[in-house]
Design a protein around this motif. Structure first.
Motif, mmCIF file in Angstrom:
data_model
loop_
_atom_site.group_PDB
_atom_site.id
_atom_site.type_symbol
_atom_site.label_atom_id
_atom_site.label_comp_id
_atom_site.label_asym_id
_atom_site.label_seq_id
_atom_site.Cartn_x
_atom_site.Cartn_y
_atom_site.Cartn_z
ATOM 1 N N ILE A 287 0.832 -1.199 0.000
ATOM 2 C CA ILE A 287 0.000 0.000 0.000
ATOM 3 C C ILE A 287 0.867 1.248 0.000
ATOM 4 N N ALA A 288 1.919 1.209 0.821
ATOM 5 C CA ALA A 288 2.801 2.371 0.919
ATOM 6 C C ALA A 288 3.555 2.630 -0.379
ATOM 7 N N MET A 289 3.813 1.552 -1.166
ATOM 8 C CA MET A 289 4.660 1.672 -2.347
ATOM 9 C C MET A 289 3.890 1.723 -3.655
ATOM 10 N N ARG A 290 2.544 1.643 -3.619
ATOM 11 C CA ARG A 290 1.836 1.450 -4.875
ATOM 12 C C ARG A 290 1.907 2.650 -5.809
ATOM 13 N N GLU A 291 2.207 3.829 -5.304
ATOM 14 C CA GLU A 291 2.311 5.002 -6.174
ATOM 15 C C GLU A 291 3.760 5.305 -6.560
ATOM 16 N N VAL A 292 4.652 4.361 -6.282
ATOM 17 C CA VAL A 292 6.076 4.608 -6.520
ATOM 18 C C VAL A 292 6.346 4.827 -8.006
ATOM 19 N N ASP A 293 7.260 5.712 -8.289
ATOM 20 C CA ASP A 293 7.687 6.002 -9.651
ATOM 21 C C ASP A 293 9.000 5.273 -9.922
ATOM 22 N N MET A 294 9.210 4.846 -11.160
ATOM 23 C CA MET A 294 10.441 4.130 -11.487
ATOM 24 C C MET A 294 11.690 4.942 -11.186
ATOM 25 N N GLY A 295 11.550 6.266 -11.237
ATOM 26 C CA GLY A 295 12.693 7.122 -10.925
ATOM 27 C C GLY A 295 13.051 7.124 -9.455
ATOM 28 N N GLN A 296 12.168 6.553 -8.615
ATOM 29 C CA GLN A 296 12.420 6.496 -7.180
ATOM 30 C C GLN A 296 12.849 5.111 -6.723
ATOM 31 N N ILE A 297 13.124 4.224 -7.661
ATOM 32 C CA ILE A 297 13.719 2.926 -7.328
ATOM 33 C C ILE A 297 15.182 2.987 -7.739
ATOM 34 N N LYS A 298 16.058 2.938 -6.763
ATOM 35 C CA LYS A 298 17.481 3.204 -7.011
ATOM 36 C C LYS A 298 18.315 1.943 -6.798
ATOM 37 N N PHE A 299 19.337 1.787 -7.637
ATOM 38 C CA PHE A 299 20.293 0.704 -7.515
ATOM 39 C C PHE A 299 21.656 1.316 -7.178
ATOM 40 N N VAL A 300 22.251 0.899 -6.081
ATOM 41 C CA VAL A 300 23.513 1.478 -5.615
ATOM 42 C C VAL A 300 24.457 0.348 -5.199
ATOM 43 N N THR A 301 25.739 0.498 -5.489
ATOM 44 C CA THR A 301 26.765 -0.407 -4.979
ATOM 45 C C THR A 301 27.609 0.353 -3.971
ATOM 46 N N VAL A 302 27.899 -0.279 -2.824
ATOM 47 C CA VAL A 302 28.677 0.407 -1.805
ATOM 48 C C VAL A 302 30.001 0.880 -2.416
ATOM 49 N N PRO A 303 30.421 2.127 -2.168
ATOM 50 C CA PRO A 303 31.698 2.617 -2.712
ATOM 51 C C PRO A 303 32.835 1.680 -2.332
ATOM 52 N N ASN A 304 33.699 1.382 -3.282
ATOM 53 C CA ASN A 304 34.718 0.363 -3.031
ATOM 54 C C ASN A 304 35.937 0.563 -3.915
ATOM 55 N N GLY A 305 36.975 -0.166 -3.578
ATOM 56 C CA GLY A 305 38.197 -0.224 -4.364
ATOM 57 C C GLY A 305 38.912 -1.519 -4.020
#
Length: 478
Positions: A287-305
């Motif tokens: 219910i909380a997520m049903r109006e979510v926009d694709m631009g608000q779903i983010k994919f992130v990788t922890v900064p690394n080296g």
């Protein structure tokens, strides 16, 4: 009605295939498409396998932010049953480890990938079932699962990140294939032919619809594409999951309760969760997520080296990783969108600024000396450690012999301009300038305008942690 669930520990099925974790978020999102099919969801819930995890045994835990939900998505190379076709693997070391941060407060969700090759300080864990437990040690992050099961991996992730984990979810190889097939495949564009025996994948180049079997091979493939690194594979997984989310959210799946039910059932048959992730909680999330926009779903990788002790392993880059985790732990808005080689930053004077162009020389091919031109004691050592964590070879540190420039500057000798640009891309707002007296080692001189590493010490989420969204995730052809 859902079957009765006791506190008895239930067997954990073969877990998440490489990249299959994205389907879990998809499930959370699409449930909201037709809440009227409630009886169907009861049936779906009844197909879930669940496991009891005693989080009270963890001791002190990170604080929970009201409204936000953090789900640990785990996977392993354990292969049994229908998954036995994908070879043999010893132990239960997760290949994929992701924190799905679902934030109604921020109207979106963020998936933070913790690379399996990360070398970290692991906490002690008690034995669990057939697992021996472990003493506190430094090792690969997925060792916790192998030695202490789900509870140990859960505890390790919480202590390493400072993020309160609410639930865990896993999916196996067969389940991932079934999910993709239930939506009639996912459209991708393969830029070059792929032939990867280890991933059971052979594809020609060009735009095509990947079946479940092909999609599984695509997200598992490591050595048949890119540079063979886990980070490169994670990037492809994120692109695939973006394409998959777009199809689910825009296609027939969301339009028909029957289609939606079939999609959810294909997921439920092959996932395992903790027994606190109830149908009510799933519905509330939906219910909380049903109006979510694709631009608000983010994919992130922890900064690394590269890990300084072993370049084949990964070290999390600080303070960037800590800033990302803090933002998630406190439910702070996380911007996303692919970083464009320093675009939007100043710099570029005195010989051609490296901040406006994407570096062409990798950090591993650059040797740099760090000179502290400020009054901040130990700053050169601090910066050199961070550069080393990003893969640079640090020749040494010191204090300036002559006049200090007014602006932090990377000096370079003949033929080393591109190397200097790579350093400038990591040193926030640095400019580059030629010094014919220098050899192959470039020199970073920290001046009074120093504002930390790129995206670093100014607070908020560092640029190095800003990935892509489901809206702007492109297929492999761009």
């Amino acid at each position: 009605m859902p079957r009765n669930r006791s506190n008895a520990r239930k067997p954990l099925r073969s877990r998440l295939s490489r990249g299959a974790w994205g389907a879990v978020l998809t499930t959370a999102l699409v449930i909201s498409g037709s809440l009227t099919a409630y009886a169907g969801y009861l049936d779906v819930y009844g197909n879930l396998s669940q496991e009891s995890v005693d989080t009270d045994a963890f001791g002190d835990r990170p604080s929970k932010v009201e409204g936000a939900v953090n789900i640990m998505l785990i996977g392993s190379d354990v292969r049994s049953g229908d998954n036995g076709n994908y070879g043999k693997s010893e132990g239960e070391r997760p290949d994929s480890l992701v924190i799905a941060h679902i934030s109604p407060n921020q109207d979106g969700a963020t998936l933070i990938n913790l690379p399996r090759d990360s070398v970290v300080d692991l906490p002690a864990c008690e034995p669990a079932d057939d697992k021996p437990g472990m003493q506190a040690q430094r090792g690969m992050i997925n060792s916790a699962m192998s030695l202490g099961g789900v509870p140990c991996q859960w505890k390790a992730v919480e202590q390493l990140t400072g993020i309160h984990i609410d639930h865990f979810v896993s999916i196996d190889f067969t389940g991932f294939k079934d999910i993709v097939d239930s939506i009639d495949g996912v459209d991708m564009c393969i830029p070059e032919p792929i032939d990867d025996d280890k991933a059971h994948l052979k594809l020609g180049a060009g735009r095509q619809t990947l079946s479940g079997e092909e999609a599984l091979g695509y997200v598992r493939s490591r050595y048949g594409q890119g540079d063979g690194s886990d980070i490169s594979r994670i990037d492809r997984q994120q692109e695939f999951m973006g394409a998959m989310l777009k199809k689910v959210m825009s296609g027939d799946t969301m339009q028909s309760p029957t289609n939606l039910y079939g999609f959810l059932k294909s997921t439920a048959d092959t996932i395992t969760t903790d027994d606190e992730l109830t149908l009510t909680k799933m519905t509330d999330l939906s219910i909380a997520m049903r109006e979510v926009d694709m631009g608000q779903i983010k994919f992130v990788t922890v900064p690394n080296g590269p890990d300084p002790a072993d370049p084949n392993r990964i070290a999390w880059t600080e303070p960037d990783a800590g800033q990302l985790f803090k933002a998630v732990a406190e439910d702070t808005k996380i911007d996303a969108g692919e970083k464009k080689g320093g675009e939007g930053k100043k710099g570029g004077g005195g010989g051609g600024g490296g901040k406006s162009e994407k570096p062409t020389v990798p950090a591993e091919q650059v040797t740099v000396e760090v000179v502290n031109g400020t009054e901040v004691s130990g700053l050169a050592n601090e910066v050199s450690e961070k550069l080393g964590g990003e893969g640079f070879s640090v020749a040494g540190t010191g204090n300036p012999n002559g006049e200090v420039p007014s602006t932090t500057t990377v000096y370079y000798g003949p033929g080393q301009k591109e190397h200097a640009k790579t350093v400038a891309a990591s040193a926030k707002d640095a400019k580059v300038e030629e010094n014919p007296a220098l050899g192959t080692t470039v020199q970073l001189v920290i001046a009074g305008d120093w504002d930390g590493m790129d995206g670093g010490q100014g607070g908020g989420v560092p640029d190095s942690a800003k990935g892509k969204t489901a809206a702007d995730a492109k297929d492999a052809c761009g």
